[in-house]
Scaffold this active site. Sequence first.
Site, PDB file in Angstrom:
ATOM      1  N   ARG A 121       0.818  -1.235   0.000  1.00  0.00           N
ATOM      2  CA  ARG A 121       0.000   0.000   0.000  1.00  0.00           C
ATOM      3  C   ARG A 121       0.845   1.275   0.000  1.00  0.00           C
ATOM      4  O   ARG A 121       0.376   2.343   0.396  1.00  0.00           O
ATOM      5  CB  ARG A 121      -0.976   0.032   1.177  1.00  0.00           C
ATOM      6  CG  ARG A 121      -1.935  -1.130   1.156  1.00  0.00           C
ATOM      7  CD  ARG A 121      -3.181  -0.862   1.942  1.00  0.00           C
ATOM      8  NE  ARG A 121      -4.084  -1.983   1.780  1.00  0.00           N
ATOM      9  CZ  ARG A 121      -4.018  -3.093   2.499  1.00  0.00           C
ATOM     10  NH1 ARG A 121      -3.093  -3.226   3.437  1.00  0.00           N
ATOM     11  NH2 ARG A 121      -4.860  -4.071   2.279  1.00  0.00           N
ATOM     12  N   LYS A 143       3.988  11.822 -10.765  1.00  0.00           N
ATOM     13  CA  LYS A 143       3.041  11.059 -11.589  1.00  0.00           C
ATOM     14  C   LYS A 143       3.642   9.689 -11.856  1.00  0.00           C
ATOM     15  O   LYS A 143       4.782   9.599 -12.336  1.00  0.00           O
ATOM     16  CB  LYS A 143       2.781  11.764 -12.922  1.00  0.00           C
ATOM     17  CG  LYS A 143       1.733  12.844 -12.842  1.00  0.00           C
ATOM     18  CD  LYS A 143       1.344  13.324 -14.244  1.00  0.00           C
ATOM     19  CE  LYS A 143       0.317  14.442 -14.158  1.00  0.00           C
ATOM     20  NZ  LYS A 143       0.006  15.021 -15.477  1.00  0.00           N
ATOM     21  N   GLU A 185      11.207  19.030 -24.423  1.00  0.00           N
ATOM     22  CA  GLU A 185      10.509  19.367 -23.172  1.00  0.00           C
ATOM     23  C   GLU A 185      11.043  20.679 -22.592  1.00  0.00           C
ATOM     24  O   GLU A 185      10.325  21.412 -21.919  1.00  0.00           O
ATOM     25  CB  GLU A 185      10.649  18.245 -22.134  1.00  0.00           C
ATOM     26  CG  GLU A 185      10.080  16.888 -22.563  1.00  0.00           C
ATOM     27  CD  GLU A 185       8.555  16.840 -22.678  1.00  0.00           C
ATOM     28  OE1 GLU A 185       7.871  17.843 -22.364  1.00  0.00           O
ATOM     29  OE2 GLU A 185       8.055  15.774 -23.105  1.00  0.00           O
ATOM     30  N   LYS A 231       9.327  23.214 -13.581  1.00  0.00           N
ATOM     31  CA  LYS A 231       8.369  22.129 -13.318  1.00  0.00           C
ATOM     32  C   LYS A 231       7.960  22.127 -11.843  1.00  0.00           C
ATOM     33  O   LYS A 231       6.785  21.966 -11.502  1.00  0.00           O
ATOM     34  CB  LYS A 231       9.012  20.793 -13.713  1.00  0.00           C
ATOM     35  CG  LYS A 231       8.209  19.580 -13.278  1.00  0.00           C
ATOM     36  CD  LYS A 231       7.468  18.923 -14.383  1.00  0.00           C
ATOM     37  CE  LYS A 231       6.465  17.910 -13.868  1.00  0.00           C
ATOM     38  NZ  LYS A 231       6.486  16.657 -14.557  1.00  0.00           N
ATOM     39  N   GLU A 241      -3.120  18.346 -10.560  1.00  0.00           N
ATOM     40  CA  GLU A 241      -3.688  18.797 -11.839  1.00  0.00           C
ATOM     41  C   GLU A 241      -5.183  19.053 -11.733  1.00  0.00           C
ATOM     42  O   GLU A 241      -5.977  18.564 -12.530  1.00  0.00           O
ATOM     43  CB  GLU A 241      -3.386  17.751 -12.936  1.00  0.00           C
ATOM     44  CG  GLU A 241      -3.389  18.374 -14.328  1.00  0.00           C
ATOM     45  CD  GLU A 241      -2.777  17.474 -15.404  1.00  0.00           C
ATOM     46  OE1 GLU A 241      -1.759  16.829 -15.148  1.00  0.00           O
ATOM     47  OE2 GLU A 241      -3.351  17.458 -16.495  1.00  0.00           O
ATOM     48  N   ARG A 246      -1.089  22.762 -13.864  1.00  0.00           N
ATOM     49  CA  ARG A 246      -0.215  21.645 -14.251  1.00  0.00           C
ATOM     50  C   ARG A 246      -0.515  21.190 -15.678  1.00  0.00           C
ATOM     51  O   ARG A 246       0.370  20.681 -16.376  1.00  0.00           O
ATOM     52  CB  ARG A 246      -0.362  20.484 -13.255  1.00  0.00           C
ATOM     53  CG  ARG A 246       0.644  19.386 -13.527  1.00  0.00           C
ATOM     54  CD  ARG A 246       0.863  18.463 -12.349  1.00  0.00           C
ATOM     55  NE  ARG A 246       1.821  17.432 -12.705  1.00  0.00           N
ATOM     56  CZ  ARG A 246       2.408  16.619 -11.849  1.00  0.00           C
ATOM     57  NH1 ARG A 246       2.120  16.698 -10.562  1.00  0.00           N
ATOM     58  NH2 ARG A 246       3.269  15.713 -12.260  1.00  0.00           N
ATOM     59  N   ASN A 250       1.127  20.142 -20.613  1.00  0.00           N
ATOM     60  CA  ASN A 250       0.713  19.338 -21.774  1.00  0.00           C
ATOM     61  C   ASN A 250       0.828  20.115 -23.075  1.00  0.00           C
ATOM     62  O   ASN A 250       0.404  19.631 -24.135  1.00  0.00           O
ATOM     63  CB  ASN A 250      -0.744  18.874 -21.612  1.00  0.00           C
ATOM     64  CG  ASN A 250      -0.893  17.924 -20.443  1.00  0.00           C
ATOM     65  OD1 ASN A 250       0.042  17.205 -20.109  1.00  0.00           O
ATOM     66  ND2 ASN A 250      -2.048  17.936 -19.804  1.00  0.00           N
ATOM     67  N   HIS A 253       1.459  18.445 -26.342  1.00  0.00           N
ATOM     68  CA  HIS A 253       1.369  17.004 -26.115  1.00  0.00           C
ATOM     69  C   HIS A 253       0.083  16.374 -26.654  1.00  0.00           C
ATOM     70  O   HIS A 253       0.057  15.182 -26.917  1.00  0.00           O
ATOM     71  CB  HIS A 253       1.496  16.688 -24.619  1.00  0.00           C
ATOM     72  CG  HIS A 253       2.931  16.715 -24.149  1.00  0.00           C
ATOM     73  ND1 HIS A 253       3.735  17.827 -24.281  1.00  0.00           N
ATOM     74  CD2 HIS A 253       3.709  15.764 -23.574  1.00  0.00           C
ATOM     75  CE1 HIS A 253       4.934  17.562 -23.796  1.00  0.00           C
ATOM     76  NE2 HIS A 253       4.951  16.319 -23.362  1.00  0.00           N
ATOM     77  N   HIS A 257       0.707  13.297 -28.715  1.00  0.00           N
ATOM     78  CA  HIS A 257       0.338  11.928 -28.320  1.00  0.00           C
ATOM     79  C   HIS A 257      -0.433  11.227 -29.431  1.00  0.00           C
ATOM     80  O   HIS A 257      -0.279  10.026 -29.642  1.00  0.00           O
ATOM     81  CB  HIS A 257      -0.527  11.950 -27.049  1.00  0.00           C
ATOM     82  CG  HIS A 257       0.289  12.156 -25.804  1.00  0.00           C
ATOM     83  ND1 HIS A 257      -0.224  12.741 -24.668  1.00  0.00           N
ATOM     84  CD2 HIS A 257       1.585  11.856 -25.521  1.00  0.00           C
ATOM     85  CE1 HIS A 257       0.727  12.800 -23.741  1.00  0.00           C
ATOM     86  NE2 HIS A 257       1.833  12.275 -24.237  1.00  0.00           N
ATOM     87  N   HIS A 270       9.402  10.423 -28.313  1.00  0.00           N
ATOM     88  CA  HIS A 270       8.426  11.280 -27.634  1.00  0.00           C
ATOM     89  C   HIS A 270       8.663  12.772 -27.926  1.00  0.00           C
ATOM     90  O   HIS A 270       7.741  13.494 -28.314  1.00  0.00           O
ATOM     91  CB  HIS A 270       8.470  11.008 -26.123  1.00  0.00           C
ATOM     92  CG  HIS A 270       7.527  11.863 -25.344  1.00  0.00           C
ATOM     93  ND1 HIS A 270       6.156  11.654 -25.362  1.00  0.00           N
ATOM     94  CD2 HIS A 270       7.735  12.964 -24.569  1.00  0.00           C
ATOM     95  CE1 HIS A 270       5.580  12.577 -24.613  1.00  0.00           C
ATOM     96  NE2 HIS A 270       6.514  13.382 -24.125  1.00  0.00           N
TER      97      HIS A 270
HETATM   98  N1  GLY Z   1       4.593  15.629 -17.593  1.00  0.00           N
HETATM   99  C1  GLY Z   1       3.444  16.357 -17.214  1.00  0.00           C
HETATM  100  C2  GLY Z   1       3.225  16.416 -15.733  1.00  0.00           C
HETATM  101  O1  GLY Z   1       4.027  15.922 -14.967  1.00  0.00           O
HETATM  102  O2  GLY Z   1       2.236  16.927 -15.305  1.00  0.00           O
END
Ligand code: GLY
Length: 384
Positions: A121, A143, A185, A231, A241, A246, A250, A253, A257, A270
């Site tokens: 957990r 993430k 990026e 970031k 987000e 946040r 994107n 992206h 994507h 990517h």
């Molecule tokens: N790579 C996008 C984020 O971490 O929100």
Amino acid sequence: MPTVSLALGDHSYDVHVSNGALDSVGFFSTRARLEGKAALITDTNVYPQYGERVKRSLEDADYAVSVHVVDAGEKSKSLTTVSRVVEEMVRAGHDRTSFVVAPGGGVVGDLAGFIASTYYRGIPYVQIPTSVMAQVDSSVGGKTAVNVPSGKNLIGSFHQPRFVVADPITLLSLPERVLREGMAEMVKHAAIRRPKMLVPLRQLADELPIGFSLSSIERLPSVIAENIEIKARIVEEDERETSGTRAFLNFGHTLGHGVEASVPYGDLLHGEVVSLGIRAALFLSRKLAGLPARDEAEIIQTLAALQLPLQLPSKVNPKTVLEHVMTDKKFRGGRIHFVLLKRLGEPVLSDAVTTDDLKEALAFISTPLQEQETHSLSHSTTKR
Ligand code: GLY
């Protein structure tokens, strides 16, 4: 050593950026009060290069370490791999006092983070990103995710690492194409938050064909740290987000994507699809958000200097890209949540982008660079 701190209440942490920092992972683990055994999760590319060094650093700090190597590549971001590694960790005697250490690129970080977030957990984990994209983006912000057959990153969690070690020296062993794609990026960060960074990015781009020079190796930690800082501030503002900030990450992206999903895995990297996605997003920003041509040209010029693709390869069918975009998780109720730029450094989250706009943008990026995208280039190189 540049250190970027993320203030996230009781799960705040530091990102340590310096040449050679790989050898300090054990020291930082002790300093972060990590106890118990370490499960080193890495892949077949990174383990032979850096795995033993990280293991030794942990062992020198008196940690017992088990090693779990997955195949390099996106295929390893799967529940099958999760279950295999978890079984190995159980057999190696890991319990809720253990922690995960993840040297690798984006795939390893997402996979190992996901395992750490669910093992018993949830146990702590340490990110050791070894690609540009992982250092400036995916290793920071918590993430974690794996893929399922119907889509990328559809199972995941927010689980912040206990600390991150980014050693820019690891980037020197990357193939030049992979170095270049990771820098997309950085262009994204410059576009949404720090336009001033576009000039040094173009300078770094100029040095790339011959590999990084000594002076660029010395400058690299501060460039990486500046990106992590961007970031970090965004994640602090909108960790989960929910407020929209946040989502600015994107930028480029959404269509990117869609392109990524339309070509066989590995055909386009990517950062390469992000470059195409940024060109499309700039077109839409000019059309719908009043982005000045000069701002558009400055970003296009930086992507071009990095030799990133700006024209959709003819083998990619725009219709297929559109189909993938329509099934994206950002597409809700017939509308896509799309990041546009009002001007350099000023993103907005728009739901005004229609399917016809997306079609138009895809048709646009199927053509070579056009005059309005490049006409102010000569004026945009020196200042800002
Ligand atoms: N790579 C996008 C984020 O971490 O929100």
